[in-house]
Each structure stands twice: as structure tokens, then as C-alpha cells.
Design a protein around this motif. Structure first.
Motif, PDB file in Angstrom:
ATOM      1  N   VAL A  92      29.545  27.824  52.314  1.00  0.00           N
ATOM      2  CA  VAL A  92      29.264  26.418  52.587  1.00  0.00           C
ATOM      3  C   VAL A  92      29.425  26.223  54.088  1.00  0.00           C
ATOM      4  CG1 VAL A  92      29.916  24.026  52.188  1.00  0.00           C
ATOM      5  CG2 VAL A  92      30.080  25.701  50.317  1.00  0.00           C
ATOM      6  N   TYR A  93      28.401  25.659  54.716  1.00  0.00           N
ATOM      7  CA  TYR A  93      28.406  25.439  56.163  1.00  0.00           C
ATOM      8  C   TYR A  93      28.723  23.968  56.443  1.00  0.00           C
ATOM      9  CZ  TYR A  93      26.622  30.090  57.043  1.00  0.00           C
ATOM     10  OH  TYR A  93      26.501  31.461  57.139  1.00  0.00           O
ATOM     11  N   TYR A  94      29.711  23.776  57.316  1.00  0.00           N
ATOM     12  CA  TYR A  94      30.183  22.436  57.648  1.00  0.00           C
ATOM     13  C   TYR A  94      29.915  22.138  59.115  1.00  0.00           C
ATOM     14  CZ  TYR A  94      32.914  22.824  53.346  1.00  0.00           C
ATOM     15  OH  TYR A  94      33.312  22.984  52.042  1.00  0.00           O
ATOM     16  N   CYS A  95      29.553  20.906  59.387  1.00  0.00           N
ATOM     17  CA  CYS A  95      29.415  20.427  60.752  1.00  0.00           C
ATOM     18  C   CYS A  95      30.680  19.657  61.115  1.00  0.00           C
ATOM     19  CB  CYS A  95      28.183  19.532  60.848  1.00  0.00           C
ATOM     20  SG  CYS A  95      27.789  18.980  62.510  1.00  0.00           S
ATOM     21  N   TYR A  96      31.135  19.803  62.356  1.00  0.00           N
ATOM     22  CA  TYR A  96      32.421  19.234  62.771  1.00  0.00           C
ATOM     23  C   TYR A  96      32.280  18.669  64.167  1.00  0.00           C
ATOM     24  CZ  TYR A  96      37.497  19.367  63.820  1.00  0.00           C
ATOM     25  OH  TYR A  96      38.791  19.068  64.156  1.00  0.00           O
ATOM     26  N   ALA A  97      32.680  17.418  64.311  1.00  0.00           N
ATOM     27  CA  ALA A  97      32.775  16.783  65.624  1.00  0.00           C
ATOM     28  C   ALA A  97      34.222  16.924  66.079  1.00  0.00           C
ATOM     29  CB  ALA A  97      32.360  15.322  65.546  1.00  0.00           C
ATOM     30  N   LEU A  98      34.454  17.858  67.016  1.00  0.00           N
ATOM     31  CA  LEU A  98      35.825  18.154  67.432  1.00  0.00           C
ATOM     32  C   LEU A  98      36.477  16.933  68.083  1.00  0.00           C
ATOM     33  CD1 LEU A  98      34.457  20.992  67.171  1.00  0.00           C
ATOM     34  CD2 LEU A  98      36.019  21.724  68.959  1.00  0.00           C
ATOM     35  N   HIS A  99      37.670  16.604  67.698  1.00  0.00           N
ATOM     36  CA  HIS A  99      38.537  17.228  66.709  1.00  0.00           C
ATOM     37  C   HIS A  99      38.796  16.216  65.593  1.00  0.00           C
ATOM     38  CE1 HIS A  99      39.687  20.735  69.183  1.00  0.00           C
ATOM     39  NE2 HIS A  99      39.501  19.897  70.182  1.00  0.00           N
ATOM     40  N   LYS A 100      37.729  15.558  65.117  1.00  0.00           N
ATOM     41  CA  LYS A 100      37.986  14.411  64.246  1.00  0.00           C
ATOM     42  C   LYS A 100      37.180  14.359  62.957  1.00  0.00           C
ATOM     43  CE  LYS A 100      39.030  10.397  65.952  1.00  0.00           C
ATOM     44  NZ  LYS A 100      39.018   9.098  66.666  1.00  0.00           N
ATOM     45  N   TYR A 101      35.889  14.644  62.995  1.00  0.00           N
ATOM     46  CA  TYR A 101      35.037  14.295  61.863  1.00  0.00           C
ATOM     47  C   TYR A 101      34.348  15.527  61.285  1.00  0.00           C
ATOM     48  CZ  TYR A 101      35.612   9.754  64.090  1.00  0.00           C
ATOM     49  OH  TYR A 101      36.141   8.625  64.658  1.00  0.00           O
ATOM     50  N   TRP A 102      34.434  15.633  59.952  1.00  0.00           N
ATOM     51  CA  TRP A 102      33.779  16.701  59.206  1.00  0.00           C
ATOM     52  C   TRP A 102      32.662  16.129  58.336  1.00  0.00           C
ATOM     53  CZ3 TRP A 102      34.800  21.880  59.629  1.00  0.00           C
ATOM     54  CH2 TRP A 102      36.007  22.271  60.215  1.00  0.00           C
ATOM     55  N   GLY A 103      31.625  16.939  58.139  1.00  0.00           N
ATOM     56  CA  GLY A 103      30.631  16.620  57.134  1.00  0.00           C
ATOM     57  C   GLY A 103      31.053  17.180  55.783  1.00  0.00           C
ATOM     58  N   GLN A 104      30.199  16.949  54.771  1.00  0.00           N
ATOM     59  CA  GLN A 104      30.499  17.385  53.407  1.00  0.00           C
ATOM     60  C   GLN A 104      30.065  18.815  53.147  1.00  0.00           C
ATOM     61  OE1 GLN A 104      32.263  15.538  51.041  1.00  0.00           O
ATOM     62  NE2 GLN A 104      32.674  14.449  52.960  1.00  0.00           N
ATOM     63  N   GLY A 105      29.230  19.373  54.000  1.00  0.00           N
ATOM     64  CA  GLY A 105      28.830  20.761  53.862  1.00  0.00           C
ATOM     65  C   GLY A 105      27.475  20.934  53.194  1.00  0.00           C
ATOM     66  N   THR A 106      26.848  22.075  53.476  1.00  0.00           N
ATOM     67  CA  THR A 106      25.603  22.453  52.828  1.00  0.00           C
ATOM     68  C   THR A 106      25.699  23.930  52.450  1.00  0.00           C
ATOM     69  OG1 THR A 106      23.179  22.446  53.040  1.00  0.00           O
ATOM     70  CG2 THR A 106      24.422  22.992  55.032  1.00  0.00           C
ATOM     71  N   GLN A 107      25.277  24.254  51.240  1.00  0.00           N
ATOM     72  CA  GLN A 107      25.431  25.613  50.710  1.00  0.00           C
ATOM     73  C   GLN A 107      24.304  26.505  51.219  1.00  0.00           C
ATOM     74  OE1 GLN A 107      27.844  27.008  48.434  1.00  0.00           O
ATOM     75  NE2 GLN A 107      26.835  28.910  49.062  1.00  0.00           N
ATOM     76  N   VAL A 108      24.679  27.667  51.727  1.00  0.00           N
ATOM     77  CA  VAL A 108      23.716  28.709  52.083  1.00  0.00           C
ATOM     78  C   VAL A 108      24.036  29.932  51.235  1.00  0.00           C
ATOM     79  CG1 VAL A 108      22.910  30.278  53.876  1.00  0.00           C
ATOM     80  CG2 VAL A 108      23.394  27.878  54.437  1.00  0.00           C
ATOM     81  N   THR A 109      23.047  30.384  50.488  1.00  0.00           N
ATOM     82  CA  THR A 109      23.213  31.570  49.651  1.00  0.00           C
ATOM     83  C   THR A 109      22.149  32.587  50.031  1.00  0.00           C
ATOM     84  OG1 THR A 109      24.066  30.235  47.826  1.00  0.00           O
ATOM     85  CG2 THR A 109      23.321  32.466  47.301  1.00  0.00           C
ATOM     86  N   VAL A 110      22.597  33.786  50.404  1.00  0.00           N
ATOM     87  CA  VAL A 110      21.687  34.856  50.808  1.00  0.00           C
ATOM     88  C   VAL A 110      21.782  35.952  49.752  1.00  0.00           C
ATOM     89  CG1 VAL A 110      21.010  36.443  52.632  1.00  0.00           C
ATOM     90  CG2 VAL A 110      22.172  34.282  53.211  1.00  0.00           C
ATOM     91  N   SER A 111      20.699  36.113  49.016  1.00  0.00           N
ATOM     92  CA  SER A 111      20.721  37.062  47.909  1.00  0.00           C
ATOM     93  C   SER A 111      19.315  37.502  47.574  1.00  0.00           C
ATOM     94  CB  SER A 111      21.366  36.415  46.683  1.00  0.00           C
ATOM     95  OG  SER A 111      21.290  37.268  45.562  1.00  0.00           O
ATOM     96  N   SER A 112      19.186  38.754  47.145  1.00  0.00           N
ATOM     97  CA  SER A 112      17.888  39.254  46.713  1.00  0.00           C
ATOM     98  C   SER A 112      17.743  39.084  45.197  1.00  0.00           C
ATOM     99  CB  SER A 112      17.727  40.715  47.104  1.00  0.00           C
ATOM    100  OG  SER A 112      18.805  41.487  46.606  1.00  0.00           O
TER     101      SER A 112
END
Length: 112
Positions: A92-112
Motif C-alpha cells: 500500500v502506497y501512502y502520500c505524506y505531507a511532512l510532518h503532519k498529514y497522511w493519505g489513506q493509501g492506494t494498493q499496488v500489486t505486482v504479480s504475473s
């Protein structure tokens, strides 16, 4: 107050690319250093890349030369271009505004 929403995740095959977006609303976006973190199942959240207000970047060794972080201050958006994806990039990849705010995340799945 800054609200953050990530998008662009998905299921992809090894060796392909994704571009993640982080849209921020609220005041002061251009003043924040922005970062992408990721968290794989059973592992700690780790820094992937960060970018200062002036555009100086820093990357984790595991993604250097494959991922590129950028920002558009006029659009209040940060991007993470992920190239040559590997199964170990699955998280799960999260975006962060240092040093206060986080997003909810987005799932990245790498698979064959």
C-alpha cells in the motif's frame, strides 16, 4: 489543514509501469516537503521517495533509477512514476505531507 487522496494503484505484471497521484486540498501545499511511503504485509512502513518544495528529491536505494517523484504546485499534486515494477514493490502506497498529514493509501500489486 491539508486533505490528501491517492490514486493510480492497481494490479500489474512485473516489468510494467504505474503512475500514482496524490491530490492535496487545503492551504499551504507548496510549502510542504511531500513523500511517498509504502507498507507491505507484515512489514514496517518505509520511505520510497520525497520531494522538497523546491524540487530536491531523495529516493530509497531499492527504487532508485526505477521510480521518479515529481510535483505540480499549481495543481497541488504529487506524482510517483513507477517503472520496471517488481513483485517486491507490492504494497500500500501512502502520500505524506511532512510532518503532519497522511493519505489513506492506494494498493499496488505486482504479480504475473
Amino acid at each position: 489543514q491539508v486533505q490528501i487522496v491517492e490514486s493510480g494503484g492497481g494490479l500489474v505484471q512485473p516489468g510494467t509501469s504505474l503512475r500514482l497521484s496524490c491530490a492535496a486540498s487545503g492551504r499551504g501545499f507548496s510549502l510542504y516537503t511531500m513523500a511517498w511511503y509504502r507498507q507491505a504485509p507484515g512489514k514496517q512502513r518505509e520511505l520510497v521517495a520525497e520531494i522538497t518544495p523546491r524540487g530536491t528529491t531523495n529516493y530509497a536505494q531499492t527504487v532508485k533509477s526505477r521510480f521518479t517523484i515529481s510535483r505540480d504546485n499549481a495543481e497541488n499534486t504529487v506524482y510517483l512514476q513507477n517503472d520496471s515494477l517488481k513483485p517486491e514493490d507490492t504494497a500500500v502506497y501512502y502520500c505524506y505531507a511532512l510532518h503532519k498529514y497522511w493519505g489513506q493509501g492506494t494498493q499496488v500489486t505486482v504479480s504475473s
